[in-house]
Design a protein around this motif. Structure first.
Motif, PDB file in Angstrom:
ATOM      1  N   SER A  63      11.490  11.744  -6.170  1.00  0.00           N
ATOM      2  CA  SER A  63      10.942  10.515  -6.142  1.00  0.00           C
ATOM      3  C   SER A  63       9.890  10.446  -5.089  1.00  0.00           C
ATOM      4  CB  SER A  63      11.936   9.461  -5.617  1.00  0.00           C
ATOM      5  OG  SER A  63      12.356   9.748  -4.281  1.00  0.00           O
ATOM      6  N   LEU A  64       9.066   9.368  -5.146  1.00  0.00           N
ATOM      7  CA  LEU A  64       7.737   9.303  -4.565  1.00  0.00           C
ATOM      8  C   LEU A  64       7.727   8.325  -3.350  1.00  0.00           C
ATOM      9  CD1 LEU A  64       4.892  10.482  -4.637  1.00  0.00           C
ATOM     10  CD2 LEU A  64       4.276   8.781  -6.284  1.00  0.00           C
ATOM     11  N   HIS A  65       7.468   8.953  -2.209  1.00  0.00           N
ATOM     12  CA  HIS A  65       7.181   7.886  -0.928  1.00  0.00           C
ATOM     13  C   HIS A  65       5.779   7.668  -0.968  1.00  0.00           C
ATOM     14  CE1 HIS A  65       6.937   6.972   3.155  1.00  0.00           C
ATOM     15  NE2 HIS A  65       8.171   6.713   3.656  1.00  0.00           N
ATOM     16  N   ALA A  66       5.337   6.583  -1.268  1.00  0.00           N
ATOM     17  CA  ALA A  66       4.110   6.101  -1.379  1.00  0.00           C
ATOM     18  C   ALA A  66       3.828   4.674  -1.108  1.00  0.00           C
ATOM     19  CB  ALA A  66       3.468   6.766  -2.742  1.00  0.00           C
ATOM     20  N   LEU A  67       2.612   4.347  -1.143  1.00  0.00           N
ATOM     21  CA  LEU A  67       2.207   2.854  -0.936  1.00  0.00           C
ATOM     22  C   LEU A  67       2.955   1.967  -2.110  1.00  0.00           C
ATOM     23  CD1 LEU A  67      -1.257   1.689  -2.330  1.00  0.00           C
ATOM     24  CD2 LEU A  67       0.114   3.574  -3.324  1.00  0.00           C
ATOM     25  N   MET A  68       3.101   0.684  -1.698  1.00  0.00           N
ATOM     26  CA  MET A  68       3.657  -0.174  -2.711  1.00  0.00           C
ATOM     27  C   MET A  68       2.406  -1.324  -2.753  1.00  0.00           C
ATOM     28  SD  MET A  68       7.452  -0.411  -1.066  1.00  0.00           S
ATOM     29  CE  MET A  68       7.048  -1.062   0.802  1.00  0.00           C
ATOM     30  N   CYS A  69       2.769  -2.244  -3.803  1.00  0.00           N
ATOM     31  CA  CYS A  69       1.629  -3.139  -4.106  1.00  0.00           C
ATOM     32  C   CYS A  69       1.179  -3.892  -3.110  1.00  0.00           C
ATOM     33  CB  CYS A  69       2.467  -4.237  -5.380  1.00  0.00           C
ATOM     34  SG  CYS A  69       3.088  -3.335  -6.759  1.00  0.00           S
ATOM     35  N   VAL A  70       2.036  -4.314  -2.114  1.00  0.00           N
ATOM     36  CA  VAL A  70       1.565  -5.294  -1.219  1.00  0.00           C
ATOM     37  C   VAL A  70       0.725  -4.581  -0.197  1.00  0.00           C
ATOM     38  CG1 VAL A  70       3.278  -7.077  -1.228  1.00  0.00           C
ATOM     39  CG2 VAL A  70       3.723  -5.155   0.244  1.00  0.00           C
ATOM     40  N   SER A  71       0.540  -3.139  -0.221  1.00  0.00           N
ATOM     41  CA  SER A  71      -0.113  -2.389   0.564  1.00  0.00           C
ATOM     42  C   SER A  71      -1.604  -2.277   0.089  1.00  0.00           C
ATOM     43  CB  SER A  71       0.437  -0.879   0.575  1.00  0.00           C
ATOM     44  OG  SER A  71       1.719  -0.739   0.834  1.00  0.00           O
ATOM     45  N   LEU A  72      -1.848  -2.888  -0.842  1.00  0.00           N
ATOM     46  CA  LEU A  72      -3.268  -3.043  -1.380  1.00  0.00           C
ATOM     47  C   LEU A  72      -4.005  -3.778  -0.635  1.00  0.00           C
ATOM     48  CD1 LEU A  72      -2.515  -2.745  -5.165  1.00  0.00           C
ATOM     49  CD2 LEU A  72      -3.197  -0.935  -3.615  1.00  0.00           C
ATOM     50  N   THR A  73      -5.476  -3.569  -0.354  1.00  0.00           N
ATOM     51  CA  THR A  73      -6.409  -4.480   0.297  1.00  0.00           C
ATOM     52  C   THR A  73      -7.466  -4.885  -0.592  1.00  0.00           C
ATOM     53  OG1 THR A  73      -7.311  -2.493   0.983  1.00  0.00           O
ATOM     54  CG2 THR A  73      -5.808  -3.288   2.688  1.00  0.00           C
ATOM     55  N   LYS A  74      -8.160  -5.823  -0.239  1.00  0.00           N
ATOM     56  CA  LYS A  74      -9.140  -6.475  -1.072  1.00  0.00           C
ATOM     57  C   LYS A  74     -10.225  -5.262  -1.370  1.00  0.00           C
ATOM     58  CE  LYS A  74      -8.839 -11.328  -0.086  1.00  0.00           C
ATOM     59  NZ  LYS A  74      -9.475 -12.636   0.494  1.00  0.00           N
ATOM     60  N   ASP A  75     -10.507  -4.501  -0.324  1.00  0.00           N
ATOM     61  CA  ASP A  75     -11.418  -3.379  -0.480  1.00  0.00           C
ATOM     62  C   ASP A  75     -10.817  -2.076  -0.332  1.00  0.00           C
ATOM     63  OD1 ASP A  75     -13.499  -1.326  -0.544  1.00  0.00           O
ATOM     64  OD2 ASP A  75     -14.520  -2.338   1.259  1.00  0.00           O
ATOM     65  N   LEU A  76     -10.356  -1.292  -1.471  1.00  0.00           N
ATOM     66  CA  LEU A  76      -9.760  -0.064  -1.528  1.00  0.00           C
ATOM     67  C   LEU A  76     -10.321   0.807  -0.772  1.00  0.00           C
ATOM     68  CD1 LEU A  76      -8.110  -0.140  -5.172  1.00  0.00           C
ATOM     69  CD2 LEU A  76      -7.325  -1.305  -3.140  1.00  0.00           C
ATOM     70  N   ASN A  77     -11.710   0.774  -0.484  1.00  0.00           N
ATOM     71  CA  ASN A  77     -12.123   1.862   0.532  1.00  0.00           C
ATOM     72  C   ASN A  77     -11.294   2.053   1.744  1.00  0.00           C
ATOM     73  OD1 ASN A  77     -14.074   2.964  -1.300  1.00  0.00           O
ATOM     74  ND2 ASN A  77     -15.423   1.259  -0.900  1.00  0.00           N
ATOM     75  N   ASP A  78     -10.759   0.890   2.267  1.00  0.00           N
ATOM     76  CA  ASP A  78     -10.144   0.915   3.273  1.00  0.00           C
ATOM     77  C   ASP A  78      -8.832   1.690   3.538  1.00  0.00           C
ATOM     78  OD1 ASP A  78     -11.850  -1.002   4.292  1.00  0.00           O
ATOM     79  OD2 ASP A  78     -10.499  -2.873   3.847  1.00  0.00           O
ATOM     80  N   ILE A  79      -8.295   2.094   2.043  1.00  0.00           N
ATOM     81  CA  ILE A  79      -7.029   2.738   1.983  1.00  0.00           C
ATOM     82  C   ILE A  79      -7.537   3.835   1.043  1.00  0.00           C
ATOM     83  CG2 ILE A  79      -5.475   0.802   2.919  1.00  0.00           C
ATOM     84  CD1 ILE A  79      -4.958   0.391   0.109  1.00  0.00           C
ATOM     85  N   LYS A  80      -8.621   4.481   0.990  1.00  0.00           N
ATOM     86  CA  LYS A  80      -9.081   5.666   0.231  1.00  0.00           C
ATOM     87  C   LYS A  80      -8.063   6.535  -0.043  1.00  0.00           C
ATOM     88  CE  LYS A  80     -13.123   8.109  -1.028  1.00  0.00           C
ATOM     89  NZ  LYS A  80     -14.628   8.477  -0.690  1.00  0.00           N
ATOM     90  N   GLU A  81      -7.655   7.115   0.972  1.00  0.00           N
ATOM     91  CA  GLU A  81      -6.760   8.356   0.737  1.00  0.00           C
ATOM     92  C   GLU A  81      -5.499   8.074   0.552  1.00  0.00           C
ATOM     93  OE1 GLU A  81      -7.752  11.543   1.323  1.00  0.00           O
ATOM     94  OE2 GLU A  81      -9.663  11.177   2.004  1.00  0.00           O
ATOM     95  N   THR A  82      -5.138   6.712   0.759  1.00  0.00           N
ATOM     96  CA  THR A  82      -3.640   6.344   0.339  1.00  0.00           C
ATOM     97  C   THR A  82      -3.575   6.310  -0.809  1.00  0.00           C
ATOM     98  OG1 THR A  82      -3.473   5.242   2.629  1.00  0.00           O
ATOM     99  CG2 THR A  82      -2.054   4.368   0.617  1.00  0.00           C
ATOM    100  N   VAL A  83      -4.407   5.490  -1.717  1.00  0.00           N
ATOM    101  CA  VAL A  83      -4.690   5.357  -2.998  1.00  0.00           C
ATOM    102  C   VAL A  83      -4.824   6.672  -3.653  1.00  0.00           C
ATOM    103  CG1 VAL A  83      -5.785   4.493  -4.942  1.00  0.00           C
ATOM    104  CG2 VAL A  83      -5.493   3.114  -2.694  1.00  0.00           C
TER     105      VAL A  83
END
Length: 326
Positions: free
Chosen positions: A149-169
């Motif tokens: 299975s995959l330990h990773a971000l969830m929908c509510v982890s998303l930010t308006k500017d995805l550059n803020d979580i670039k590596e996460t995405v």
């Protein structure tokens, strides 16, 4: 989303699971595949925007997205009552056209529906289960049923500017589509050096501790454990580690990867040492390698980890490398 007519019967009869130790990798995603968004845990009040952003993100990758009927339901603390959350999850587990199940958020509540789930159809068409935090309970169950299975971000982890979580995405996408997700971590003076390998298991420390003594507790023998936590006192961290230690959780462990220990709370009586030293002290009776600084957990930088996959771990004071085997 259409609900499988057999779901209610499966939930009500609570069929026993066929446990297996062989971990199967669900197929990697490709353009045209479908990802289902469900909410097996906490309420998503006023979070429609993040879920819609998640749908658009999946579509930008050439994937189809469906949203569970009860994702925005409300039942006190939860995203719908236990039956509603379970029926959404069971429906997509049973759906052969779904390639991945993406949990919208964590919080609390997944443990309340574990005993109602049936894996008969899931085993015929394995799919990725994605999430972290409270979803650790589901990861444990999926792992014990024999699947990665995959330990990773969830929908509510998303930010308006995805550059803020670039590596996460980016690492989330890489893991879904079968691209490399190996990591080189900055060193730590607290690292316990060494080299080892084993299946990566784990997740949120509180949830792992909660699973002790249940059929969802994972066998850590010969494996590498990942842990992360948020909002706990240091003495709570120590108490959980001591409890797990007394239960033999670490006796045959091959290695430990420590993720983010976020928003640690301060007790009126200070612990007197860092959380890193606390972990080392609690596990001083063992000689397996321990590495810190894995960017995974409740921070914006939350890199994807494939649970149940063999990991080669090389821990040094200057740096650590994590390389997954196919």
């Amino acid at each position: 989303m259409v609900v499988n007519t057999n779901v209610r019967a499966q939930i009500e009869t609570n069929k026993p699971m066929d446990m297996t130790s062989k971990l199967i990798q669900p197929p990697y995603l490709k353009a045209g595949d479908t990802v289902a968004i469900v909410a097996p845990s906490g309420i998503l009040k006023s979070r429609e925007g993040e879920v819609q952003q998640a749908v658009k993100l999946l579509q930008s990758w050439g994937l189809n997205a469906i949203v569970g009927d009860h994702v925005f339901s409300q039942s006190n603390h939860f995203a719908g009552d236990d039956y509603e959350r379970c029926v959404d999850l069971q429906s997509v587990m049973d759906n052969p056209t779904v390639s991945a199940i993406w949990c919208a958020r964590g919080g609390y509540g997944t443990v309340r529906i574990l005993d109602k789930l049936d894996y008969t159809e899931f085993k015929k068409n394995p799919k990725w289960v994605i999430g972290y935090s409270d979803i650790t309970a589901l990861h444990n169950q999926v792992h014990n049923e024999g699947f990665q299975s995959l330990h990773a971000l969830m929908c509510v982890s998303l930010t308006k500017d995805l550059n803020d979580i670039k590596e996460t995405v980016a690492t989330f996408k890489s893991a879904l589509f079968g691209e490399p997700t190996d990591y080189t971590l900055k060193g730590s003076k607290y690292n316990r050096v060494g080299e080892t390998s084993g299946e990566l298991v784990g997740g949120n420390l509180t949830m792992l501790h909660t699973m002790l003594g249940s059929k969802e507790s994972i066998d850590t023998s010969g494996k590498i454990l990942f842990i992360e936590e948020i909002g706990e006192y240091k003495y709570h961290i120590d108490r959980m580690l001591q409890s797990m230690k007394r239960a033999g959780y670490f006796d045959h462990l091959n290695g430990l990867v420590v993720g983010d220990m976020s928003k640690m709370r301060k007790n009126t009586t200070l612990w007197g040492a860092s959380v890193e030293q606390l972990i080392l002290d609690a596990l001083e009776d063992y000689d397996f390698p321990i590495t810190f600084n894995m960017p995974a957990g409740h921070e914006k930088d939350n890199r994807a980890l494939v649970l149940g996959r063999t990991l080669d771990l090389k821990v040094g004071k200057a740096q650590t490398t994590l390389k997954f085997s196919e």
